[in-house]
Structure formats: C-alpha cells, structure tokens
Design an enzyme around this catalytic site. Structure first.
Site, short mmCIF file in Angstrom:
data_model
loop_
_atom_site.label_atom_id
_atom_site.label_comp_id
_atom_site.label_asym_id
_atom_site.label_seq_id
_atom_site.Cartn_x
_atom_site.Cartn_y
_atom_site.Cartn_z
N ASP A 117 0.86 -1.18 0.00
CA ASP A 117 0.00 0.00 0.00
C ASP A 117 0.89 1.23 0.00
OD1 ASP A 117 -1.97 1.95 0.50
OD2 ASP A 117 -3.12 0.59 1.77
N ARG A 172 -0.69 4.30 0.14
CA ARG A 172 -1.56 5.38 0.62
C ARG A 172 -1.09 5.82 2.01
NH1 ARG A 172 -7.22 2.86 0.88
NH2 ARG A 172 -5.91 1.19 1.66
#
Length: 415
Positions: free
Chosen positions: A328, A330
């Site tokens: 990820d 983010r």
C-alpha cells in the site's frame, strides 16, 4: 500551427538562487501577510517562490493548451465573484507548522488576504475553492424510499438531493514538515522526489532556499453536510469519513471492493448526523489504487484471479506486493492536514475501519469517539476477500478478526 508557443525562445534554467521581487514564505506564521503568498506562476518567473506550478497534475494539460495555441501563456485568472461561499477559519492549527504541511490554509482567500500583492502585479492563484452543491446518489434515494432517511428540506430535499458545502484542495507541500512526517531528512526527500520524477524538478536539489513544492499529483475534495463552522466545535457531533479514491467502485460500481458501498453508507450517516443537529464530513483524496494507480490495480486483479488456488483472502496483500513491490502506498501521514484546516478537534463518529487512518488522525491530536464499520449486508460477495484480509491485518471489526484457515476459505470468483 504558427503561434507564440512555437517561436524560438531561450530555455531558462532555475538552478540559481533568488529572483527579483520573489516574496518570502514563512510557513506557520501568525498572519497571511507574515506567511506570504504562494506564487507558482509561470507568467513572471522572477516572482516565483515555490518549486513546481499551480494546478497539480493538471499543469501538464495547461502545457498542452499553451503548446497548441489554445491558451495564452501570459493569461492571469480573473477572480471576480470566485470568493468562497463559506468562510473556513482561520483556526489555531493554521499557524502550527506541525499541524499543516501539505496544503495552504490561506489558499481559498488569496483574493482578500493578498489583495495588495495582486494589485502590485503578482500572479497569485487560489489553491482552494469553496462552493455549494446538491449531491444526488441512487443509494440516498433508495434510503429515502425505504424510510432509513427522511427529507427535512434543509440537509435533504424531498427528491433525495443532499445539500452540501464542498471544497477542492490542491496540494502545497512544505518540504521540511513533510520530511519530518515521514521520518527522513529533507535532503533525502528532495533527492528521491527529484530522482523518482525523472529529474522533472531540478530545483528540488539545486534550490534549498525554496521550501515549498507544488507536486504534480491530484488533490482532495471535502463535502460538508451542515454548517461548516460546526466542524471546529468539539461540542457538536461530527460524523466523518476519510475516503481514498477508487474509480472502479466509486464511479462504476465494481464489486471487487467495498469502496462505493462504504462511501455511500458514510454519506447516509453524515446526513443523519447533520439532521440530528450535528455536522457531517467526507474527505475524498485522489489516491487511486492505494496510490499505485489503476494500471497496477488491474494487473493485481488479474494476478489474484489467475493464481493457483484462486483469489483467496490469505494471498490478498501478497499479490499486490508481487506486482507493486509494496502492499500500500496510501501513506496517511499527510491526511490529517485537511481536518486541521477545517478546525477539527474531535470526530465523534468515524466511519472507517482503517487502522492506518485512525492512527494518523489520533496521533495528530484529534480525538476519535465511536468507530463505525460497514454493515455486513453492504459488502459485495466478491469483496469478502478484501474485507477478510483487511480485518486480519488489523482493521477495526467488532466481530473479531478471521484466522488463517478462514482466510484460505474466503474465495472470490474467477475472471
């Protein structure tokens, strides 16, 4: 075609310090006059006091328009009647350099607070715009029809339109503060930004005097249900969701993830909260595919569905890491900034199961009360793979996390 853009011109490199008339930026100063304006113009290069240009990723489209002769290079925005429909702030967080490092808190008010500089010829562009809108979603209309929502003709109209204040925000990074958020040195951050953008911004490594960067990435939009001023009042119930973009689900209703149903559930919760006398907030960030992009996301979808044994929850994160090299991207370190811009000190009901988001919000000094998970009935069958994997990875769940055997048994459909 013949145009000014095609005429021979010298290419001007900006590896030297200084610029005649460039105004200083003092991040976190007490007033906008002391802080100084963000000047990312290309019309008067000597006035520039930042790295990059306004409009984020859209600056590339602007370049195409100039090259095609559709836009005059020297055009300046006419800001007549563009003022915010609602005044946000100023709040104490605006002058705390530790609270806001990725946006300009004065970005919506440049026509007012930098009127003198504009009159003097500085090309200062707003990086935030605030307006009013009606939001119409089929899920909200369905909630009306089934009696979960009731129109009050203030927050929710008879036909299902929700009345909102919304703000669009472009990223403005104060590099020393961004580096501290990520636990690295500013020089390392600058070098990696320079290298990983293919050397797009030489000033990152040649202009240490410029501390503000306008990155070529998407920004965020906030939708406010109720009075925006109530966001800063911890005594007023705040229902909020911080949502990361998912075009496939949010727009087109793809059922491989829970993004749209969780988003629309949050909007329903925000409407109900505002009708109770509180205020609702949805903050929507452009971080498509865990900030990996749609191409990578679709490659991962194929890898998941084609792997031996099929698409199972125990391999959910592994397949992403195989393709992208990371589970990820983010990173939520910058996410709370928009909440601090809005003056938020307490979220009474956080409509999110993400531990990363919860930790980032609370560690930034914002109190969180109740956490609201997605109702089981809203989870598409094929999205159970994602949901079970995330629960096992630490997502908030009142019912407990699945064990390894349950993860193996949770399987999505084939391609």
């Amino acid at each position: 075609m013949a145009s000014e853009a095609s005429a021979p011109r010298h290419i001007r490199l900006t590896s030297h310090h200084g610029g005649f008339g460039a105004l200083p930026i003092v991040w976190g100063a007490a007033t906008p006059a002391e802080r100084g304006p963000i000047v990312g113009t290309t019309t008067r290069r000597s006035h520039r006091n930042v790295i990059g240009t306004h409009s984020g990723s859209y600056s590339v489209y602007r370049a195409l328009a100039v090259a095609a002769g559709a836009l005059k290079r020297e055009h300046k925005a006419d800001l007549t009647n563009t003022a915010p429909t609602d005044i946000i702030g100023p709040y104490p967080q605006w002058t705390d350099a530790a609270k806001i490092v990725s946006l300009d808190p004065w970005g919506a008010q440049v026509a007012e607070v930098f009127a003198t500089e504009l009159q003097a010829g500085y090309d200062i562009r707003p990086t935030i715009a605030i307006t009013k809108a009606h939001v119409i979603l089929p899920e909200v209309i369905e909630a009306l029809q089934k009696g979960r929502l009731t129109p009050d003709r203030k927050i929710l109209m008879d036909g299902g339109a929700a009345c909102v204040t919304k703000a669009a925000i472009e990223p403005v990074w104060w590099l020393p503060g961004v580096a501290r958020r990520f636990g690295c040195s500013e020089s390392d951050l600058r070098r990696v930004l320079f290298e990983e953008t293919g050397g797009m911004y030489p000033e990152l490594v040649t202009r240490s005097d410029l501390e503000v960067f306008l990155p070529p990435i998407g920004g965020q939009t906030v939708y406010i249900f109720g009075d925006p001023r109530d966001l800063a009042n911890p005594e007023v119930e705040l229902t909020a969701r911080v949502h990361d973009e998912c075009n496939g689900s949010d727009v087109f209703g793809s059922d491989i993830c829970t993004c749209r149903p969780y988003l629309t559930h949050a909007i329903e919760e925000c409407i109900q909260g505002a009708q109770r006398g509180g205020v609702g907030l949805v903050s929507y960030s452009r971080k498509e595919g865990r900030a990996l992009g749609e191409v990578t996301k679709f490659l991962v979808y194929n890898a998941r569905k084609r792997q031996v044994g099929g698409d199972t929850a125990d391999q959910y994160f592994a397949r992403t890491e195989c393709v992208a090299g990371v589970q990820d991207m983010r990173f939520q370190e910058l996410m709370p900034d928009v909440l601090h811009w809005l003056g938020v000190r307490k979220i009474h009901r956080l409509v999110s199961m993400s531990n990363m988001k919860y930790d980032a919000i609370t560690q930034s000094g914002i109190e969180v009360g109740e956490r609201v998970d997605i109702p089981a009935g809203l989870i598409p069958a094929d999205a159970q793979v994602e949901m079970q994997a995330k629960k096992a990875a630490g997502y908030f769940t009142p019912g407990g996390a699945p064990d390894q055997e349950e993860l193996k048994q949770t399987k999505g459909r084939s391609l």
